[in-house]
Design a protein around this motif. Structure first.
Motif, PDB file in Angstrom:
ATOM      1  N   GLU A 187      -1.209  26.842  -7.735  1.00 46.73           N
ATOM      2  CA  GLU A 187      -1.617  25.601  -7.085  1.00 46.73           C
ATOM      3  C   GLU A 187      -2.447  24.703  -8.001  1.00 46.73           C
ATOM      4  N   SER A 188      -3.094  25.280  -9.000  1.00 53.43           N
ATOM      5  CA  SER A 188      -3.983  24.477  -9.845  1.00 53.43           C
ATOM      6  C   SER A 188      -3.262  23.855 -11.034  1.00 53.43           C
ATOM      7  N   THR A 189      -2.553  24.689 -11.806  1.00 58.05           N
ATOM      8  CA  THR A 189      -1.896  24.174 -13.020  1.00 58.05           C
ATOM      9  C   THR A 189      -0.429  23.843 -12.815  1.00 58.05           C
ATOM     10  N   ARG A 190       0.065  24.097 -11.623  1.00 56.45           N
ATOM     11  CA  ARG A 190       1.473  23.863 -11.274  1.00 56.45           C
ATOM     12  C   ARG A 190       2.420  24.738 -12.088  1.00 56.45           C
ATOM     13  N   TYR A 191       3.149  24.227 -13.064  1.00 52.06           N
ATOM     14  CA  TYR A 191       4.172  25.016 -13.758  1.00 52.06           C
ATOM     15  C   TYR A 191       3.613  25.688 -15.011  1.00 52.06           C
ATOM     16  N   ILE A 192       4.055  26.948 -15.231  1.00 51.96           N
ATOM     17  CA  ILE A 192       3.639  27.711 -16.401  1.00 51.96           C
ATOM     18  C   ILE A 192       4.890  28.281 -17.064  1.00 51.96           C
ATOM     19  N   ARG A 193       5.040  28.060 -18.356  1.00 53.92           N
ATOM     20  CA  ARG A 193       6.169  28.596 -19.123  1.00 53.92           C
ATOM     21  C   ARG A 193       5.840  30.009 -19.594  1.00 53.92           C
ATOM     22  N   ILE A 194       6.715  30.973 -19.269  1.00 51.34           N
ATOM     23  CA  ILE A 194       6.554  32.357 -19.697  1.00 51.34           C
ATOM     24  C   ILE A 194       7.726  32.708 -20.601  1.00 51.34           C
ATOM     25  N   TYR A 195       7.449  32.791 -21.879  1.00 53.01           N
ATOM     26  CA  TYR A 195       8.552  33.052 -22.811  1.00 53.01           C
ATOM     27  C   TYR A 195       8.669  34.553 -23.079  1.00 53.01           C
ATOM     28  N   ILE A 196       8.942  35.284 -22.010  1.00 56.86           N
ATOM     29  CA  ILE A 196       9.247  36.713 -22.055  1.00 56.86           C
ATOM     30  C   ILE A 196      10.580  36.887 -21.341  1.00 56.86           C
ATOM     31  N   TRP A 197      11.491  37.600 -21.932  1.00 59.01           N
ATOM     32  CA  TRP A 197      12.829  37.722 -21.345  1.00 59.01           C
ATOM     33  C   TRP A 197      12.850  38.852 -20.321  1.00 59.01           C
ATOM     34  N   LYS A 198      13.119  38.475 -19.073  1.00 62.96           N
ATOM     35  CA  LYS A 198      13.173  39.441 -17.977  1.00 62.96           C
ATOM     36  C   LYS A 198      14.331  39.109 -17.050  1.00 62.96           C
ATOM     37  N   ASN A 199      14.771  40.111 -16.268  1.00 62.68           N
ATOM     38  CA  ASN A 199      15.736  39.788 -15.217  1.00 62.68           C
ATOM     39  C   ASN A 199      14.999  39.065 -14.092  1.00 62.68           C
ATOM     40  N   TRP A 200      15.749  38.555 -13.115  1.00 63.11           N
ATOM     41  CA  TRP A 200      15.144  37.704 -12.096  1.00 63.11           C
ATOM     42  C   TRP A 200      14.067  38.447 -11.295  1.00 63.11           C
ATOM     43  N   THR A 201      14.367  39.680 -10.904  1.00 66.69           N
ATOM     44  CA  THR A 201      13.421  40.437 -10.080  1.00 66.69           C
ATOM     45  C   THR A 201      12.127  40.721 -10.828  1.00 66.69           C
ATOM     46  N   ASP A 202      12.244  41.110 -12.093  1.00 69.92           N
ATOM     47  CA  ASP A 202      11.042  41.385 -12.881  1.00 69.92           C
ATOM     48  C   ASP A 202      10.257  40.107 -13.143  1.00 69.92           C
ATOM     49  N   ALA A 203      10.963  38.988 -13.333  1.00 66.58           N
ATOM     50  CA  ALA A 203      10.286  37.704 -13.508  1.00 66.58           C
ATOM     51  C   ALA A 203       9.508  37.339 -12.244  1.00 66.58           C
ATOM     52  N   GLN A 204      10.104  37.585 -11.093  1.00 59.58           N
ATOM     53  CA  GLN A 204       9.421  37.326  -9.826  1.00 59.58           C
ATOM     54  C   GLN A 204       8.153  38.166  -9.715  1.00 59.58           C
ATOM     55  N   SER A 205       8.252  39.452 -10.034  1.00 56.79           N
ATOM     56  CA  SER A 205       7.086  40.340  -9.956  1.00 56.79           C
ATOM     57  C   SER A 205       5.985  39.878 -10.902  1.00 56.79           C
ATOM     58  N   TYR A 206       6.356  39.443 -12.094  1.00 55.00           N
ATOM     59  CA  TYR A 206       5.379  38.966 -13.073  1.00 55.00           C
ATOM     60  C   TYR A 206       4.637  37.743 -12.531  1.00 55.00           C
ATOM     61  N   CYS A 207       5.386  36.775 -12.011  1.00 50.36           N
ATOM     62  CA  CYS A 207       4.768  35.556 -11.496  1.00 50.36           C
ATOM     63  C   CYS A 207       3.845  35.850 -10.324  1.00 50.36           C
ATOM     64  N   ARG A 208       4.254  36.756  -9.439  1.00 52.67           N
ATOM     65  CA  ARG A 208       3.426  37.083  -8.282  1.00 52.67           C
ATOM     66  C   ARG A 208       2.168  37.830  -8.683  1.00 52.67           C
ATOM     67  N   ARG A 209       2.238  38.572  -9.762  1.00 56.83           N
ATOM     68  CA  ARG A 209       1.073  39.333 -10.213  1.00 56.83           C
ATOM     69  C   ARG A 209       0.044  38.436 -10.889  1.00 56.83           C
ATOM     70  N   TYR A 210       0.506  37.511 -11.727  1.00 58.11           N
ATOM     71  CA  TYR A 210      -0.429  36.742 -12.542  1.00 58.11           C
ATOM     72  C   TYR A 210      -0.625  35.301 -12.051  1.00 58.11           C
ATOM     73  N   TYR A 211       0.290  34.807 -11.239  1.00 57.38           N
ATOM     74  CA  TYR A 211       0.191  33.425 -10.766  1.00 57.38           C
ATOM     75  C   TYR A 211       0.425  33.410  -9.256  1.00 57.38           C
ATOM     76  N   THR A 212       1.311  32.536  -8.779  1.00 50.37           N
ATOM     77  CA  THR A 212       1.643  32.511  -7.351  1.00 50.37           C
ATOM     78  C   THR A 212       3.045  33.053  -7.116  1.00 50.37           C
ATOM     79  N   ASP A 213       4.031  32.488  -7.791  1.00 47.18           N
ATOM     80  CA  ASP A 213       5.415  32.921  -7.617  1.00 47.18           C
ATOM     81  C   ASP A 213       6.264  32.251  -8.683  1.00 47.18           C
ATOM     82  N   LEU A 214       7.560  32.571  -8.678  1.00 47.90           N
ATOM     83  CA  LEU A 214       8.493  31.835  -9.521  1.00 47.90           C
ATOM     84  C   LEU A 214       8.515  30.366  -9.100  1.00 47.90           C
ATOM     85  N   ALA A 215       8.852  29.493 -10.032  1.00 45.67           N
ATOM     86  CA  ALA A 215       8.750  28.051  -9.815  1.00 45.67           C
ATOM     87  C   ALA A 215       9.691  27.559  -8.713  1.00 45.67           C
ATOM     88  N   THR A 216       9.197  26.621  -7.922  1.00 46.02           N
ATOM     89  CA  THR A 216      10.016  25.878  -6.971  1.00 46.02           C
ATOM     90  C   THR A 216      10.131  24.442  -7.462  1.00 46.02           C
TER      91      THR A 216
END
Length: 345
Positions: A155-184
């Motif tokens: 909610e604060s910084t809006r979009y964050i680029r993560i240049y780590i190669w992951k499948n969709w599910t792992d990318a979702q888990s990463y975003c939920r752990r460190y931020y809010t969620d995958l980008a909308t």
């Protein structure tokens, strides 16, 4: 001398038992009594059943005795279920929850949003694949096991680029752990914003095809998948691990697992009673042996009052404690407190 407030004691008695009033002279002052429920209607009381059944058998059991197989809305729900199983019998393995494949499917956002009006698919897209990525200003569907870098948001910084190669599910888990969620992305302005952040190349975003439904038909898109699920494993039903942060796996429905229901037990009436104890002798009220002694005396009082099918137990917090020192409340050590607790069928 200290005053200790106990979080809750479960009082549960079989429907059809004799209605009675129990009088307990156990230095107990009743502070609060009421049915365990939620005013919002969204809080669910989970019930762990340590009997192995297929998913369909578990669903029938839950619907007969409670409300349905467990519906899960938040990580708090997941944590409560894992804690419930661990505290009941320490079972380590998979338990059925109420998620199963759906006949219908539609595109939704990972954060639960379903109102999608802006969809700039590239010509010929989407294909048969169920997860969405974007390249510049267009969207593409890919197999969810494909690895890409990804974009998260908060909610604060809006979009964050993560240049780590992951499948969709792992990318979702990463975003939920460190931020809010995958980008909308809701409109062309946001598409331009995220393009400015990530630059060139394919990136995962939060759009995917939802093809799961809850047994009770609640429309909730929260998921807590184990890495590699549900896109690699086969099966039409979902089980939760009790040892891996409550992660979910897709499995064959005729596997035999313990399971979790939700809702009030129709065979029993349950109440939570919050108590205040006057600790004259400065005893350690969180000593399990002392707690057992107190419960035994309370059970004796219940039986003498005619409630032979009543069961009581302490309700622990996540730290494993029952009692908490209440320093703000002065308690007269010379006062004997009697609690009159009506239990009705």
């Amino acid at each position: 001398m200290g005053s200790y407030t106990e979080r809750a004691v479960f009082v549960k008695h079989q429907r059809g038992a004799v209605t009675a009033v129990m009088n307990m002279s156990l230095f107990v002052l009743l502070l609060l009594s009421g049915l365990l429920c939620s005013a919002s209607g969204l809080w669910r009381e989970y019930q762990y059943i340590n009997i192995s059944m297929t998913w369909t058998q578990a669903q029938s059991y839950c619907r007969h005795r409670f409300t349905d197989l467990a519906t899960v809305e938040t990580m708090d729900d997941v944590n409560r279920m894992v804690y419930l199983v661990n505290e009941t019998d320490g079972y380590r393995g998979l338990v059925w929850i109420g998620l199963q494949t759906s006949i219908q499917s539609n595109w939704v956002w990972s954060n639960g949003e379903e109102n999608i009006s802006y969809i700039p698919w590239y010509p010929g897209q989407p294909t048969i694949y169920r997860c969405a990525s974007f390249l510049n200003y267009y969207w593409y569907s890919f197999h969810c096991g494909t690895t890409f870098p990804f974009a998260c948001y908060n909610e604060s910084t809006r979009y964050i680029r993560i240049y780590i190669w992951k499948n969709w599910t792992d990318a979702q888990s990463y975003c939920r752990r460190y931020y809010t969620d995958l980008a909308t992305i809701h409109n062309s302005q946001e598409q331009q914003q995220i393009r400015a952040v990530v630059g060139d190349g394919f990136y995962w975003m939060g759009l995917y095809i939802e093809f799961w439904q809850w047994s009770d038909q609640w429309n909730l898109t929260f998921r807590n998948w184990e890495a590699g699920h549900p896109f690699i494993s086969s099966g039409d039903c979902v089980a939760m691990s009790t040892i891996d942060s409550g992660k979910w796996v897709q499995d064959i429905c005729y596997q035999m697992y313990n399971f979790i229901c939700y809702g009030e037990d129709r065979l029993f009436q349950r109440q939570i009673v919050r108590l205040n104890f006057s600790n004259v002798e400065n005893l350690n009220l969180n000593d399990p042996s002392l707690q057992t002694t107190i419960l035994n005396k309370m059970n004796e009082k219940l039986k003498s009052a005619g409630l032979k099918f009543t069961y009581i137990s302490w309700k622990m917090d996540l730290g494993g404690e029952v009692f908490h020192l209440n320093s703000k409340r002065a308690v007269n050590s010379s006062t004997t407190c009697d609690a009159n607790v009506p239990l009705e069928n």
